[in-house]
Design a protein around this motif. Structure first.
Motif, PDB file in Angstrom:
ATOM      1  N   ASN A   1      29.685  21.823  38.110  1.00 30.57           N
ATOM      2  CA  ASN A   1      30.211  20.634  38.758  1.00 30.57           C
ATOM      3  C   ASN A   1      31.717  20.484  38.540  1.00 30.57           C
ATOM      4  OD1 ASN A   1      29.992  18.269  40.157  1.00 30.57           O
ATOM      5  ND2 ASN A   1      29.313  17.049  38.399  1.00 30.57           N
ATOM      6  N   THR A   2      32.474  20.503  39.610  1.00 32.35           N
ATOM      7  CA  THR A   2      33.918  20.238  39.504  1.00 32.35           C
ATOM      8  C   THR A   2      34.321  19.421  40.721  1.00 32.35           C
ATOM      9  OG1 THR A   2      34.711  22.106  40.843  1.00 32.35           O
ATOM     10  CG2 THR A   2      34.307  22.539  38.491  1.00 32.35           C
ATOM     11  N   ASP A   3      35.552  18.981  40.743  1.00 34.65           N
ATOM     12  CA  ASP A   3      36.075  18.305  41.933  1.00 34.65           C
ATOM     13  C   ASP A   3      37.159  19.172  42.571  1.00 34.65           C
ATOM     14  OD1 ASP A   3      36.574  16.409  43.892  1.00 34.65           O
ATOM     15  OD2 ASP A   3      37.871  15.188  42.636  1.00 34.65           O
ATOM     16  N   TRP A   4      36.850  20.449  42.776  1.00 34.57           N
ATOM     17  CA  TRP A   4      37.765  21.287  43.556  1.00 34.57           C
ATOM     18  C   TRP A   4      36.978  22.375  44.241  1.00 34.57           C
ATOM     19  CZ3 TRP A   4      38.113  21.770  38.066  1.00 34.57           C
ATOM     20  CH2 TRP A   4      37.838  23.023  37.537  1.00 34.57           C
ATOM     21  N   TRP A   5      37.601  23.036  45.170  1.00 31.22           N
ATOM     22  CA  TRP A   5      36.929  24.073  45.952  1.00 31.22           C
ATOM     23  C   TRP A   5      36.782  25.323  45.111  1.00 31.22           C
ATOM     24  CZ3 TRP A   5      35.244  22.298  50.503  1.00 31.22           C
ATOM     25  CH2 TRP A   5      34.550  23.199  51.323  1.00 31.22           C
ATOM     26  N   ASN A   6      35.590  25.917  45.192  1.00 36.65           N
ATOM     27  CA  ASN A   6      35.326  27.122  44.414  1.00 36.65           C
ATOM     28  C   ASN A   6      35.748  28.360  45.219  1.00 36.65           C
ATOM     29  OD1 ASN A   6      34.294  28.925  42.540  1.00 36.65           O
ATOM     30  ND2 ASN A   6      32.232  28.828  43.398  1.00 36.65           N
ATOM     31  N   TYR A   7      37.060  28.456  45.450  1.00 35.30           N
ATOM     32  CA  TYR A   7      37.559  29.583  46.261  1.00 35.30           C
ATOM     33  C   TYR A   7      37.156  30.912  45.637  1.00 35.30           C
ATOM     34  CZ  TYR A   7      40.702  26.308  48.633  1.00 35.30           C
ATOM     35  OH  TYR A   7      41.222  25.289  49.359  1.00 35.30           O
ATOM     36  N   GLY A   8      36.552  31.776  46.431  1.00 33.93           N
ATOM     37  CA  GLY A   8      36.139  33.083  45.924  1.00 33.93           C
ATOM     38  C   GLY A   8      37.113  34.172  46.335  1.00 33.93           C
ATOM     39  N   GLY A   9      37.047  35.286  45.617  1.00 33.88           N
ATOM     40  CA  GLY A   9      37.814  36.452  46.055  1.00 33.88           C
ATOM     41  C   GLY A   9      38.851  36.917  45.072  1.00 33.88           C
ATOM     42  N   ILE A  10      39.562  37.967  45.511  1.00 28.34           N
ATOM     43  CA  ILE A  10      40.681  38.484  44.708  1.00 28.34           C
ATOM     44  C   ILE A  10      41.873  37.628  45.098  1.00 28.34           C
ATOM     45  CG2 ILE A  10      42.034  40.513  44.091  1.00 28.34           C
ATOM     46  CD1 ILE A  10      39.793  42.257  45.246  1.00 28.34           C
ATOM     47  N   THR A  11      42.158  36.653  44.282  1.00 25.27           N
ATOM     48  CA  THR A  11      43.099  35.606  44.698  1.00 25.27           C
ATOM     49  C   THR A  11      44.536  35.879  44.247  1.00 25.27           C
ATOM     50  OG1 THR A  11      42.416  34.418  42.741  1.00 25.27           O
ATOM     51  CG2 THR A  11      41.373  33.773  44.813  1.00 25.27           C
ATOM     52  N   ARG A  12      44.727  36.877  43.409  1.00 27.23           N
ATOM     53  CA  ARG A  12      46.111  37.213  43.015  1.00 27.23           C
ATOM     54  C   ARG A  12      46.349  38.711  43.201  1.00 27.23           C
ATOM     55  NH1 ARG A  12      45.994  33.284  37.764  1.00 27.23           N
ATOM     56  NH2 ARG A  12      45.621  31.398  38.988  1.00 27.23           N
ATOM     57  N   ASP A  13      47.584  39.132  42.945  1.00 27.88           N
ATOM     58  CA  ASP A  13      48.009  40.503  43.242  1.00 27.88           C
ATOM     59  C   ASP A  13      47.186  41.546  42.488  1.00 27.88           C
ATOM     60  OD1 ASP A  13      50.002  39.179  44.577  1.00 27.88           O
ATOM     61  OD2 ASP A  13      51.479  39.424  42.980  1.00 27.88           O
ATOM     62  N   VAL A  14      47.023  42.689  43.129  1.00 23.80           N
ATOM     63  CA  VAL A  14      46.422  43.853  42.469  1.00 23.80           C
ATOM     64  C   VAL A  14      47.474  44.957  42.493  1.00 23.80           C
ATOM     65  CG1 VAL A  14      44.547  45.533  42.487  1.00 23.80           C
ATOM     66  CG2 VAL A  14      44.137  43.209  43.305  1.00 23.80           C
ATOM     67  N   LYS A  15      47.671  45.599  41.347  1.00 23.59           N
ATOM     68  CA  LYS A  15      48.672  46.670  41.314  1.00 23.59           C
ATOM     69  C   LYS A  15      48.283  47.776  40.355  1.00 23.59           C
ATOM     70  CE  LYS A  15      51.407  43.026  39.456  1.00 23.59           C
ATOM     71  NZ  LYS A  15      52.669  42.340  39.333  1.00 23.59           N
ATOM     72  N   LEU A  16      48.887  48.935  40.591  1.00 25.35           N
ATOM     73  CA  LEU A  16      48.800  50.023  39.626  1.00 25.35           C
ATOM     74  C   LEU A  16      50.036  49.933  38.760  1.00 25.35           C
ATOM     75  CD1 LEU A  16      47.849  52.965  42.017  1.00 25.35           C
ATOM     76  CD2 LEU A  16      46.323  51.763  40.433  1.00 25.35           C
ATOM     77  N   ILE A  17      49.864  50.150  37.485  1.00 21.59           N
ATOM     78  CA  ILE A  17      51.008  50.149  36.570  1.00 21.59           C
ATOM     79  C   ILE A  17      51.053  51.513  35.905  1.00 21.59           C
ATOM     80  CG2 ILE A  17      52.043  49.065  34.551  1.00 21.59           C
ATOM     81  CD1 ILE A  17      50.441  46.543  35.186  1.00 21.59           C
ATOM     82  N   GLU A  18      52.210  52.145  35.977  1.00 23.06           N
ATOM     83  CA  GLU A  18      52.364  53.456  35.321  1.00 23.06           C
ATOM     84  C   GLU A  18      53.216  53.281  34.074  1.00 23.06           C
ATOM     85  OE1 GLU A  18      53.450  56.721  37.911  1.00 23.06           O
ATOM     86  OE2 GLU A  18      54.339  57.800  36.202  1.00 23.06           O
ATOM     87  N   THR A  19      52.747  53.851  32.974  1.00 22.82           N
ATOM     88  CA  THR A  19      53.501  53.737  31.720  1.00 22.82           C
ATOM     89  C   THR A  19      53.647  55.110  31.073  1.00 22.82           C
ATOM     90  OG1 THR A  19      51.618  53.550  30.213  1.00 22.82           O
ATOM     91  CG2 THR A  19      52.327  51.515  31.295  1.00 22.82           C
ATOM     92  N   SER A  20      54.550  55.179  30.112  1.00 21.62           N
ATOM     93  CA  SER A  20      54.636  56.382  29.274  1.00 21.62           C
ATOM     94  C   SER A  20      53.391  56.431  28.406  1.00 21.62           C
ATOM     95  CB  SER A  20      55.845  56.291  28.344  1.00 21.62           C
ATOM     96  OG  SER A  20      56.961  55.978  29.089  1.00 21.62           O
ATOM     97  N   PRO A  21      53.144  57.583  27.780  1.00 22.98           N
ATOM     98  CA  PRO A  21      51.954  57.665  26.914  1.00 22.98           C
ATOM     99  C   PRO A  21      51.952  56.562  25.847  1.00 22.98           C
ATOM    100  CG  PRO A  21      52.844  59.844  27.302  1.00 22.98           C
ATOM    101  CD  PRO A  21      53.816  58.888  27.924  1.00 22.98           C
TER     102      PRO A  21
END
Ligand code: GCB
Length: 610
Positions: A194-214
């Motif tokens: 129970n809340t008073d807001w919409w239960n928005y579904g999905g991937i709602t923020r950015d998706v990225k690949l991150i490359e790092t050194s070992p």
């Protein structure tokens, strides 16, 4: 590898316990790393029966040794014309990532359940020895992640980031990343049913690949010492095979700071740097310094403000000086595209309105908002309250519910601990008093204080009437003794009484602590005008603001407020036709960006309130 938080060495033992078991520990400051965006169109399959996850005996495919090709995460295709495969991502429709599904497709407006997302990509590392991570800013609520048919892991919680290492799984060509995102509400969840807001579904923020050194800088904190304001303290945490005895260069060019530090056996280096020239961050002067951390020639940069935030008796002190928080509450909805917000443009628009209102403070309710808005608050000089989604009637006695709430809080603190604008961690909203709830919140507060001893702790509590006199309002919640700042929601004139009742109400607040009124408000449909006693008119809302502000001003400990709310927001609890139409109408601005009369009432109040 060990996750960190700054500061008090005595805390490190408990912090290590809290974080070190996580194999996919969170990377912070992803905007300034080497990243490749995976945003854009993702193919999706709606799966209300979770047909792609369970076999017909309801056993999860991803727990089978060799998952059936019916499992959607295998992304299978028929091998021959006679072969039966009953799904095909590549022929399926697409959704934009980031974005909630409810507002992208009409058929998904009320949908709560599972949707599978698939993105194919090629990726060539800049150096073969490097490592690769998949980072998801947030997806609501439970996410199962797979790359090239292999399970990466599960994440629970709709508003905080997570990442998985994919170094050994990713290929140069034809990778397929598949997420099962399930936003079904559950009793034991955080938030709960129970809340008073919409239960928005999905991937709602950015998706990225991150490359790092070992071996790379995974996490760090750099901030001003609470007692000695000429002392910058920091801690850097490495991740990789050679964590020990590594040299990291810490530079703050504008302060002419350059210091080399060396990591210990757990990959951590702590440092303290004196400087007498620090300009302190404040709403009037949101000064940020470039901070560069360099390991083996790779520099990770941030922009960090230095300030202190403390309380003394009933004062909130920013850099040792008493301040009042002229604020407003906000849900994470886009005033531009509607639905969940996740862009810098969304953030600019809402924080711009707060500046126009004469505000210096925002309550990001009732869950962690995206990183854009917090970073922009740093730049614009707006103080921030951040909140864990412990709302109303959580299962206080359920240990896994507690673990879930604590994990979401940790992810939030880890992400935002370097943001000067963030001054308050809020544990919960309007939770009913009971022994189990008090224990739950006290544990959560202890965790927050261990992770971050530098910020203030609060929770939006409720108020009650004195048993002897209904006009006398008191705060008798036992949590009032535990928090640093006493916050409560009150709706006199809307859920009880009339705006005029504010004239006779008396507030007897015994606690010697600063008080923030975390909510008050009234619903009004923008453009609907009439008598000030007629519900839903702009005049009623304006009148309620006038009366409430006059009443609250008399509370001697009043140091801040965040009326409910800046912009009308979607809620399934608000079906009243032609007035609400699925919107909570307590906004000072409509969902179309048009200001209601009470916006100026509050602006007027803030222009003189000291
Ligand atoms: C509250 C809640 C908030 C609701 C608001 C309302 O006290 O904290 O989430 O939206 O009241 O409008 O009723």
């Amino acid at each position: 590898m060990k996750n960190i938080f700054l500061g008090l060495t005595i805390l490190m033992a408990s912090i290590t316990n809290l974080w070190s078991q996580d194999p996919d520990a969170l990377l912070i400051n992803t905007t300034n790393r080497k990243t490749t965006s995976l945003n854009g169109a993702w193919h999706y399959i709606v799966d209300p029966y979770e047909n792609g996850y369970y076999d017909y005996r309801y056993q999860p495919f991803d727990q089978q040794e060799k998952p059936s090709r019916n499992a959607y995460f295998t992304n299978s295709k028929p091998n021959s014309p006679s072969d039966l495969i009953e799904y095909n991502f590549d022929e399926a429709d697409t959704l934009q990532v980031p974005g909630d599904w409810n507002t992208q497709k009409e058929k998904l407006y009320y949908y709560e359940g599972t949707i599978w997302y698939k993105k194919s990509f090629d990726y060539t590392k800049t150096d073969a020895a490097n490592r690769v991570f998949v980072y998801i800013g947030a997806s609501n609520y439970k996410t199962e992640a797979y790359l090239n048919g292999k399970k990466l892991g599960t994440h629970i919680g709709g508003f905080t980031p997570f990442n998985f290492e994919v170094t050994d799984l990713s290929k140069e060509k034809d990778n397929f990343l598949i997420f099962k995102v399930d936003n079904k509400r559950s009793k034991e969840g955080v938030p709960t049913l129970n809340t008073d807001w919409w239960n928005y579904g999905g991937i709602t923020r950015d998706v990225k690949l991150i490359e790092t050194s070992p071996t790379f800088i995974q996490d760090y904190v750099v901030q001003l010492d609470a007692d000695d304001t000429s002392l910058i303290k920091g801690e850097i945490n490495l991740n990789g095979p050679s964590e020990e005895n590594q040299k990291v260069l810490v530079e703050i060019p504008e302060l002419k700071i350059k210091k080399q530090v060396t990591t210990d056996a757990s990959g951590t280096a702590s440092f303290e740097i004196k400087s007498r020239k620090i300009e302190y961050w404040s709403p009037e002067n949101p000064k940020l310094y470039q901070v560069d951390l360099t390991l083996n020639g790779n520099t990770l940069s941030d922009r960090i403000g230095f300030r202190t935030i403390t309380t003394k008796n009933d004062n909130i002190l920013l850099n040792g000086k008493s301040i009042v928080l002229k604020g407003i509450s906000l849900h994470e909805e886009s005033p531009i595209s509607k639905g969940r917000a996740n862009s810098l443009e969304d953030a600019k628009k809402v924080l711009g309105w707060i500046k126009e209102m004469g505000g210096n403070y925002v309550r990001l309710s009732h869950y962690p908002h995206n990183e854009h808005i917090v970073k922009l608050a740093d730049e614009m000089g707006i103080l921030v309250w951040e909140e864990n989604p412990v709302y109303w009637t959580i299962q206080w006695q359920n240990e896994s519910t507690y673990a879930n709430a604590e994990n979401q809080l940790k992810e939030l603190i880890q992400r935002d601990k370097n943001r000067a604008s963030v001054i308050i961690w809020s544990m919960a909203n309007e939770t009913p008093v009971s022994d189990a709830r008090n224990t739950f919140l006290t544990r959560l507060i202890e965790t927050a204080r261990n992770l971050d001893p530098t910020r203030l702790i609060s929770a939006a509590l409720e108020q009650t009437s004195s048993p002897d006199n209904p006009n006398v309002k008191i705060i008798d919640d036992p949590m009032a003794d535990v928090v640093d700042v006493l916050s409560f929601n009150q709706y006199l004139g809307w859920y009880g009484g009339t705006p005029e009742s504010c004239r006779t109400a008396e507030w007897h607040i015994e606690q010697n602590k600063p008080v923030i009124i975390s909510e008050f408000g009234a619903g009004a449909k923008q453009g609907y005008h009439g008598d000030k006693n007629t519900r839903w008119t702009e005049e009623y809302q304006e009148y309620l603001y006038e009366e409430t502000l006059a009443m609250l001003k008399k509370i001697p400990q009043l140091r801040g407020m965040s009326p409910w709310i800046l912009v009308d927001f979607r809620s399934p609890r608000r079906p009243l036709a032609n007035i609400q139409d699925d919107y909570n109408r307590k906004g000072l601005i409509s969902e179309d960006g048009i200001k209601k009369k009470a916006f100026w009432t509050l602006q007027n109040f803030y222009s003189t309130w000291e």
